[in-house]
Write an enzyme that holds these catalytic residues in place. Sequence first.
Site, PDB file in Angstrom:
ATOM      1  N   ARG A 248       1.299  24.778   8.780  1.00  0.00           N
ATOM      2  CA  ARG A 248       2.643  25.377   8.835  1.00  0.00           C
ATOM      3  C   ARG A 248       3.677  24.509   8.127  1.00  0.00           C
ATOM      4  O   ARG A 248       4.773  24.982   7.825  1.00  0.00           O
ATOM      5  CB  ARG A 248       3.072  25.581  10.292  1.00  0.00           C
ATOM      6  CG  ARG A 248       2.217  26.576  11.042  1.00  0.00           C
ATOM      7  CD  ARG A 248       2.539  26.570  12.505  1.00  0.00           C
ATOM      8  NE  ARG A 248       3.817  27.165  12.822  1.00  0.00           N
ATOM      9  CZ  ARG A 248       4.036  28.460  13.007  1.00  0.00           C
ATOM     10  NH1 ARG A 248       3.030  29.294  12.916  1.00  0.00           N
ATOM     11  NH2 ARG A 248       5.223  28.913  13.302  1.00  0.00           N
TER      12      ARG A 248
ATOM     13  N   GLU B 282       5.078  34.090 -11.067  1.00  0.00           N
ATOM     14  CA  GLU B 282       4.199  33.625  -9.996  1.00  0.00           C
ATOM     15  C   GLU B 282       3.377  32.411 -10.457  1.00  0.00           C
ATOM     16  O   GLU B 282       3.211  31.452  -9.699  1.00  0.00           O
ATOM     17  CB  GLU B 282       3.297  34.780  -9.525  1.00  0.00           C
ATOM     18  CG  GLU B 282       2.281  34.426  -8.478  1.00  0.00           C
ATOM     19  CD  GLU B 282       2.844  33.825  -7.181  1.00  0.00           C
ATOM     20  OE1 GLU B 282       4.070  33.867  -6.963  1.00  0.00           O
ATOM     21  OE2 GLU B 282       2.053  33.270  -6.402  1.00  0.00           O
TER      22      GLU B 282
ATOM     23  N   CYS C 117       7.372  23.886  11.762  1.00  0.00           N
ATOM     24  CA  CYS C 117       7.270  23.443  13.145  1.00  0.00           C
ATOM     25  C   CYS C 117       6.165  24.239  13.839  1.00  0.00           C
ATOM     26  O   CYS C 117       5.934  25.404  13.531  1.00  0.00           O
ATOM     27  CB  CYS C 117       8.542  23.627  13.949  1.00  0.00           C
ATOM     28  SG  CYS C 117       9.908  22.628  13.402  1.00  0.00           S
TER      29      CYS C 117
ATOM     30  N   ASN D 228      10.350  25.141  18.595  1.00  0.00           N
ATOM     31  CA  ASN D 228      10.223  25.653  17.229  1.00  0.00           C
ATOM     32  C   ASN D 228      11.352  26.648  17.029  1.00  0.00           C
ATOM     33  O   ASN D 228      11.528  27.551  17.845  1.00  0.00           O
ATOM     34  CB  ASN D 228       8.844  26.318  17.076  1.00  0.00           C
ATOM     35  CG  ASN D 228       8.689  27.021  15.738  1.00  0.00           C
ATOM     36  OD1 ASN D 228       9.444  26.761  14.810  1.00  0.00           O
ATOM     37  ND2 ASN D 228       7.717  27.907  15.658  1.00  0.00           N
ATOM     38  N   GLY D 229      12.130  26.489  15.952  1.00  0.00           N
ATOM     39  CA  GLY D 229      13.245  27.413  15.694  1.00  0.00           C
ATOM     40  C   GLY D 229      14.515  26.640  15.417  1.00  0.00           C
ATOM     41  O   GLY D 229      14.473  25.420  15.202  1.00  0.00           O
TER      42      GLY D 229
ATOM     43  N   LYS E 146       3.505  28.660  -8.740  1.00  0.00           N
ATOM     44  CA  LYS E 146       2.320  27.907  -8.277  1.00  0.00           C
ATOM     45  C   LYS E 146       2.339  26.505  -8.861  1.00  0.00           C
ATOM     46  O   LYS E 146       2.054  25.525  -8.180  1.00  0.00           O
ATOM     47  CB  LYS E 146       1.014  28.600  -8.710  1.00  0.00           C
ATOM     48  CG  LYS E 146       0.600  29.825  -7.963  1.00  0.00           C
ATOM     49  CD  LYS E 146       0.270  29.641  -6.515  1.00  0.00           C
ATOM     50  CE  LYS E 146       1.482  29.793  -5.636  1.00  0.00           C
ATOM     51  NZ  LYS E 146       1.780  31.049  -5.028  1.00  0.00           N
TER      52      LYS E 146
ATOM     53  N   HIS F 189      18.496  34.626 -26.951  1.00  0.00           N
ATOM     54  CA  HIS F 189      19.787  34.741 -26.275  1.00  0.00           C
ATOM     55  C   HIS F 189      20.135  33.484 -25.486  1.00  0.00           C
ATOM     56  O   HIS F 189      20.967  33.539 -24.590  1.00  0.00           O
ATOM     57  CB  HIS F 189      19.791  35.985 -25.371  1.00  0.00           C
ATOM     58  CG  HIS F 189      19.514  37.230 -26.141  1.00  0.00           C
ATOM     59  ND1 HIS F 189      20.469  37.828 -26.927  1.00  0.00           N
ATOM     60  CD2 HIS F 189      18.382  37.962 -26.298  1.00  0.00           C
ATOM     61  CE1 HIS F 189      19.931  38.896 -27.523  1.00  0.00           C
ATOM     62  NE2 HIS F 189      18.664  38.986 -27.154  1.00  0.00           N
TER      63      HIS F 189
ATOM     64  N   TRP G 196       9.169  20.110  11.243  1.00  0.00           N
ATOM     65  CA  TRP G 196       9.626  20.206   9.848  1.00  0.00           C
ATOM     66  C   TRP G 196      11.135  20.060   9.917  1.00  0.00           C
ATOM     67  O   TRP G 196      11.831  20.902  10.481  1.00  0.00           O
ATOM     68  CB  TRP G 196       9.230  21.565   9.263  1.00  0.00           C
ATOM     69  CG  TRP G 196       9.473  21.675   7.791  1.00  0.00           C
ATOM     70  CD1 TRP G 196       8.642  21.278   6.781  1.00  0.00           C
ATOM     71  CD2 TRP G 196      10.625  22.248   7.153  1.00  0.00           C
ATOM     72  NE1 TRP G 196       9.206  21.560   5.561  1.00  0.00           N
ATOM     73  CE2 TRP G 196      10.418  22.151   5.768  1.00  0.00           C
ATOM     74  CE3 TRP G 196      11.803  22.821   7.618  1.00  0.00           C
ATOM     75  CZ2 TRP G 196      11.351  22.616   4.836  1.00  0.00           C
ATOM     76  CZ3 TRP G 196      12.732  23.289   6.702  1.00  0.00           C
ATOM     77  CH2 TRP G 196      12.497  23.178   5.318  1.00  0.00           C
TER      78      TRP G 196
ATOM     79  N   LYS H  44       4.355  26.402   5.283  1.00  0.00           N
ATOM     80  CA  LYS H  44       3.638  27.664   5.036  1.00  0.00           C
ATOM     81  C   LYS H  44       4.421  28.844   5.567  1.00  0.00           C
ATOM     82  O   LYS H  44       4.541  29.875   4.931  1.00  0.00           O
ATOM     83  CB  LYS H  44       2.262  27.592   5.705  1.00  0.00           C
ATOM     84  CG  LYS H  44       1.417  28.846   5.551  1.00  0.00           C
ATOM     85  CD  LYS H  44       0.883  28.947   4.146  1.00  0.00           C
ATOM     86  CE  LYS H  44       0.046  30.179   3.898  1.00  0.00           C
ATOM     87  NZ  LYS H  44      -0.069  30.458   2.461  1.00  0.00           N
TER      88      LYS H  44
ATOM     89  N   GLU I  74       5.168  24.415  -7.227  1.00  0.00           N
ATOM     90  CA  GLU I  74       4.846  24.061  -5.841  1.00  0.00           C
ATOM     91  C   GLU I  74       3.818  22.952  -5.743  1.00  0.00           C
ATOM     92  O   GLU I  74       3.955  22.045  -4.936  1.00  0.00           O
ATOM     93  CB  GLU I  74       4.225  25.271  -5.124  1.00  0.00           C
ATOM     94  CG  GLU I  74       5.187  26.211  -4.494  1.00  0.00           C
ATOM     95  CD  GLU I  74       4.437  27.275  -3.699  1.00  0.00           C
ATOM     96  OE1 GLU I  74       4.675  27.375  -2.501  1.00  0.00           O
ATOM     97  OE2 GLU I  74       3.611  28.013  -4.289  1.00  0.00           O
TER      98      GLU I  74
END
Length: 592
Positions: A26, A464, A2, A98-99, A468, A487, A72, A587, A471
């Site tokens: 964002r 990481e 947002c 926003n929130g 990537k 295992h 969002w 973001k 995402e």
Amino acid sequence: MCGIVCYIGKKPEKILIEKLKRLEYRGYDSAGIAVKSDKGFDIFKAKGEIKNLESKVKEIDNSYLGIGHTRWATHGKPDEANAHPHISTDKKWVIVHNGIIENYSSLRDKLIGFGYEFYSETDTEIIAKLLQYYDNGNALETIRQTISVLKGSFALGIMKQDVDGIFFAKSKSPLFISKNEENVMVASDIICFKNFGDTFYQLSDGVFGFASSKKIEFYDKFGSVNIKEEKLDLNEMDDENKYEHFMLKEIYETKPAIKNISEFYSKQRLLEIFENLNVKNIRKIKLVGCGTAYHAALMGADMIEKATDIDCEVVVASEFRYSEPRIGEDTIVILISQSGETADTLAAFELAKQKGAITIGIINIEYSALAKKVDYLLPIKAGVEVAVASTKAYSAQLLVLYLLSQALGNKVKNSEIDLSTVKTLINDFDYGTTKELQDLAEYLRYNDKLFMIGRGKDYFTALEASLKIKETSYINSDTYYAGELKHGFLALIEEDTFVIVFATDKKLIDKTISNAEEARARGAKIILFTPFDIDKGITDKFFKVFKVKKTDDRLQCIENITMWQLIAYYISVNKGINPDKPRNLAKSVTVE
Ligand code: AGP
């Protein structure tokens, strides 16, 4: 997540659209604006991208103020009814938010009891209705009363039918104001002020107020407050892009970021930053972050533990509060965040502070809430990162964590700060051969699952790299410790399953290759990622041996990840996905 932008000045409909585009990074799934003219309010909303909104917005005669929003979805699906702005039943109040309002359900029930009807599923609509409910003719007093009953986080932009100006309020979601002669802008990110004002105000939690073309007033629950005007640093705000995507631009900004960091942190500066830090009583160090920042924390813990001999533990920020961490004055809590606005990381900071721990922030956005609060701030100097997938910021976090390990090592063990590694990294730094990276991406794009394995720090790099790819390409990429294959994980291997093997540590390479052999024997296609020369007898058995440039062991992780960021980028583009805006993601994750 947002974003709000409000504007006082001519043709707000045009300016708001332009500025909402700056907030796109964002993350959002619908957008809207409300504009005031001498005929009253005009509201436009659209699902999806800003361009959908733009095509709906009409030019309005004599418009002079407005509020805008990218949403969002949290409460209710992304559609026009739920998109902001929201309006009170008497049509006098229009707001963007926003929130998250945590007590919205009980407030909504109460308002329904008073006869109010709701047209959306959002938590925000209750604020518009509350403004009407508390309206006593004094708008600022009405706002004070309204926000006093809200629990959760909010940055609010508010217009009232009979007032020529914008009201605003802030608690736990970022909000900034800038002015340029008679024009005023209120926004979630100072990036909106580029080519607008030279200074800005940063609101603190609990502050609300009013802005018009003549004045800006700030209040908290006790009365009027002063807020310092800060200079806008335009160098920090290079969000222009000549590349096809921001993600690519930002990966290629890794080397400049490394150079910035090495220019900023001299040996002297590192000593000065921690001059007053008393390390004698420190018994443990906790590192906290989310997503990519959590992966940086894993790497940082390894660096710091080796440099200081102090036990380090890494905790995902969303778990930190609920793990009842045993921390106190003998603990350093290192908070890692690109945005400095991540709700879970901010909450972890609050708990660390409450318990008396020393806090260190490794943060990119230096004007963020977290950056302003930590005891010791180590900026990562990476510049604006717009793409949702974090790339250069991760590498910058790793480098600053390394510098921190050196500075703490110096304090604890009196060891020398070693910056020669950074010079070597700059000299060695290599993005790989584009053709080779693109070819590998082309092989990988057709898979709906991928596996990555590694030992020690290679496992963290694999985590990481895997994030990537997930995402930006939506491939189910899974990561395991190489030694864990037998295992359980081996049961997942089928003929031609791709297993990517990270083997960049000389001490561990033979063991890791043995694990790769185990997977290959069961039909896996092995891609070995290593800086070392491998015997032909082994390489012949693998699908591909993929070479990375060798640098100092302690910073090899930065060389390693850059290539995988590029591979993730190319897979995404080859699949026709926009890597800058992966589906469902934002973001800046400003809600829990
Ligand atoms: C990274 O690619 C992700 N988009 C995400 O995991 C991110 O790192 C996480 O949300 C933490 O954000 P922060 O660094 O701004 O706190």
